[in-house]
Scaffold this motif. Structure first.
Motif, PDB file in Angstrom:
ATOM      1  N   UNK A   5      -7.958  -5.456 -51.308  1.00  0.00           N
ATOM      2  CA  UNK A   5      -8.005  -3.996 -51.121  1.00  0.00           C
ATOM      3  C   UNK A   5      -6.868  -3.535 -50.214  1.00  0.00           C
ATOM      4  N   UNK A   6      -6.576  -4.305 -49.175  1.00  0.00           N
ATOM      5  CA  UNK A   6      -5.486  -3.943 -48.264  1.00  0.00           C
ATOM      6  C   UNK A   6      -4.142  -3.946 -48.984  1.00  0.00           C
ATOM      7  N   UNK A   7      -3.933  -4.929 -49.838  1.00  0.00           N
ATOM      8  CA  UNK A   7      -2.682  -4.995 -50.605  1.00  0.00           C
ATOM      9  C   UNK A   7      -2.565  -3.773 -51.514  1.00  0.00           C
ATOM     10  N   UNK A   8      -3.652  -3.401 -52.164  1.00  0.00           N
ATOM     11  CA  UNK A   8      -3.637  -2.220 -53.039  1.00  0.00           C
ATOM     12  C   UNK A   8      -3.330  -0.963 -52.226  1.00  0.00           C
TER      13      UNK A   8
ATOM     14  N   UNK B 267       1.532   7.924 -41.833  1.00  0.00           N
ATOM     15  CA  UNK B 267       1.960   6.622 -42.369  1.00  0.00           C
ATOM     16  C   UNK B 267       1.707   5.473 -41.385  1.00  0.00           C
ATOM     17  N   UNK B 268       2.228   5.575 -40.171  1.00  0.00           N
ATOM     18  CA  UNK B 268       2.086   4.457 -39.228  1.00  0.00           C
ATOM     19  C   UNK B 268       0.645   4.268 -38.757  1.00  0.00           C
ATOM     20  N   UNK B 269      -0.121   5.320 -38.462  1.00  0.00           N
ATOM     21  CA  UNK B 269      -1.534   5.089 -38.121  1.00  0.00           C
ATOM     22  C   UNK B 269      -2.306   4.400 -39.260  1.00  0.00           C
ATOM     23  N   UNK B 270      -2.036   4.784 -40.508  1.00  0.00           N
ATOM     24  CA  UNK B 270      -2.716   4.147 -41.631  1.00  0.00           C
ATOM     25  C   UNK B 270      -2.313   2.680 -41.750  1.00  0.00           C
ATOM     26  N   UNK B 271      -1.020   2.395 -41.592  1.00  0.00           N
ATOM     27  CA  UNK B 271      -0.576   0.998 -41.670  1.00  0.00           C
ATOM     28  C   UNK B 271      -1.159   0.184 -40.515  1.00  0.00           C
ATOM     29  N   UNK B 272      -1.291   0.802 -39.336  1.00  0.00           N
ATOM     30  CA  UNK B 272      -1.913   0.119 -38.199  1.00  0.00           C
ATOM     31  C   UNK B 272      -3.363  -0.218 -38.511  1.00  0.00           C
TER      32      UNK B 272
ATOM     33  N   UNK C 110      -0.067   1.354 -52.816  1.00  0.00           N
ATOM     34  CA  UNK C 110      -0.244   2.763 -53.191  1.00  0.00           C
ATOM     35  C   UNK C 110       0.403   3.701 -52.165  1.00  0.00           C
ATOM     36  N   UNK C 111       0.190   3.433 -50.895  1.00  0.00           N
ATOM     37  CA  UNK C 111       0.759   4.287 -49.846  1.00  0.00           C
ATOM     38  C   UNK C 111       2.280   4.217 -49.886  1.00  0.00           C
ATOM     39  N   UNK C 112       2.823   3.019 -49.995  1.00  0.00           N
ATOM     40  CA  UNK C 112       4.279   2.896 -50.025  1.00  0.00           C
ATOM     41  C   UNK C 112       4.864   3.530 -51.275  1.00  0.00           C
ATOM     42  N   UNK C 113       4.176   3.422 -52.402  1.00  0.00           N
ATOM     43  CA  UNK C 113       4.651   4.088 -53.621  1.00  0.00           C
ATOM     44  C   UNK C 113       4.645   5.604 -53.421  1.00  0.00           C
ATOM     45  N   UNK C 114       3.567   6.125 -52.836  1.00  0.00           N
ATOM     46  CA  UNK C 114       3.488   7.569 -52.582  1.00  0.00           C
ATOM     47  C   UNK C 114       4.627   8.016 -51.651  1.00  0.00           C
ATOM     48  N   UNK C 115       4.846   7.272 -50.582  1.00  0.00           N
ATOM     49  CA  UNK C 115       5.894   7.639 -49.625  1.00  0.00           C
ATOM     50  C   UNK C 115       7.265   7.556 -50.283  1.00  0.00           C
TER      51      UNK C 115
END
Length: 145
Positions: free
Chosen positions: A64-67, A36-41, A71-76
């Motif tokens: 694209x970054x917003x999407x 999660x944090x490496x991807x957000x970084x 998506x990542x936050x929804x998955x988490x």
């Protein structure tokens, strides 16, 4: 009406309290996936570095970054049960101030110097802040286990 059921003993009560404390710790500081944090970084770094691109490409990359973030936050959220809790904002403030400070400092520096590659330095710095925040978050969670 009386029942003949036995009452919980001291050990049962202690076990129940410990279970409740662990559940509360998990609810207030849920475990996030290691990626999660490496991807957000990476997303933060790409958004900052994209400021060096022409306007149309920058807007597309921001979209694209917003999407990706959504998506990542929804998955988490769905996989861990994490929900937005405004009471946690106080714990996030140092992280948010640091990231926004890096972004603001980078933008001001570029505006004053007109040196576009400063965005690349800002991207690395902002990504570093996100990774450090992830390490702190993970260590804090491990300390509560």
């Amino acid at each position: 009406m009386e029942t003949n059921a036995s009452h919980p003993g001291q050990d049962d009560a202690r076990d129940a309290l410990e279970t409740a404390a662990r559940s509360e710790a998990l609810a207030t500081h849920p475990t996030l996936p290691g990626w999660y944090f490496p991807l957000m970084a990476l997303v933060v770094a790409v958004v900052l570095a994209a400021q060096m691109l022409p306007s149309s490409q920058r807007v597309a990359l921001l979209g694209a970054a917003v999407v990706v973030i959504l998506m990542v936050n929804h998955h988490v959220q769905t996989s861990t049960g994490i929900v937005w809790d405004s009471t946690r904002l106080r714990g996030h403030m140092p992280f948010l101030v640091a990231v926004l400070g890096v972004i603001l400092a980078t933008a001001v520096t570029v505006a004053i110097t007109e040196i576009q590659w400063v965005w690349a330095i800002g991207a690395v710095a902002a990504a570093f802040v996100v990774v450090v925040a992830g390490v702190i978050y993970t260590r804090h969670g491990a300390a509560n286990d």
